[in-house]
Design a protein around this motif. Structure first.
Motif, short mmCIF file in Angstrom:
data_model
loop_
_atom_site.label_atom_id
_atom_site.label_comp_id
_atom_site.label_asym_id
_atom_site.label_seq_id
_atom_site.Cartn_x
_atom_site.Cartn_y
_atom_site.Cartn_z
N ARG A 96 0.83 -1.27 -0.13
CA ARG A 96 -0.10 -0.01 0.21
C ARG A 96 0.82 1.28 0.10
O ARG A 96 0.52 2.22 -0.82
CB ARG A 96 -0.97 -0.01 1.16
N LYS A 121 6.30 11.45 -0.48
CA LYS A 121 5.36 12.75 -1.01
C LYS A 121 4.85 12.52 -2.59
O LYS A 121 3.74 13.03 -2.77
CB LYS A 121 6.17 13.75 -1.01
N ARG A 122 5.73 11.95 -3.32
CA ARG A 122 5.31 11.88 -4.89
C ARG A 122 4.62 10.35 -5.29
O ARG A 122 4.09 10.42 -6.09
CB ARG A 122 6.52 11.90 -5.77
N SER A 123 4.79 9.45 -4.20
CA SER A 123 4.19 8.12 -4.72
C SER A 123 2.57 8.01 -4.37
O SER A 123 2.05 8.69 -3.69
CB SER A 123 4.93 7.14 -3.86
N THR A 124 1.93 7.18 -5.02
CA THR A 124 0.60 7.13 -5.04
C THR A 124 0.47 5.73 -3.94
O THR A 124 1.33 5.22 -3.73
CB THR A 124 -0.18 6.44 -6.10
N GLN A 125 -0.96 5.57 -3.52
CA GLN A 125 -1.17 4.70 -2.58
C GLN A 125 -2.30 3.74 -3.26
O GLN A 125 -3.01 4.02 -4.09
CB GLN A 125 -1.91 4.99 -1.33
#
Length: 80
Positions: free
Chosen positions: A21, A55-59
């Motif tokens: 996740r 900060k830049r990654s998605t979940q």
């Protein structure tokens, strides 16, 4: 290995990627394994990179399957 070679290897990677996740958790676990071999400045660079990844990654967001939707949620309209 220089940055260009590393990018080429990353782009060409065909192995299985971990399903997680939070990408930052995998990053932290991986970097922790090699942190004892690094200087304090290198560790600070890894921390800054980890902050960028976080900060830049998605979940991954949990999604309901059609057969898992309860009657209470059925009242809406389908989104196409």
């Amino acid at each position: 290995m220089d940055a260009k070679q590393l990018i080429e290897r990353i782009e060409g990677y065909e192995g299985e990627l971990p399903r997680t996740r939070f990408v930052s958790d995998v990053y932290a676990e991986t970097m922790a394994k090699i942190s004892a071999k690094l200087s304090q400045d290198e560790i600070e660079d890894l921390v800054a990179l980890g902050a960028l990844v976080m900060k830049r990654s998605t979940q991954l967001v949990p999604v309901l399957q059609w057969d898992g939707i309860s009657e209470e949620l059925v009242g809406g309209r389908p989104v196409v």
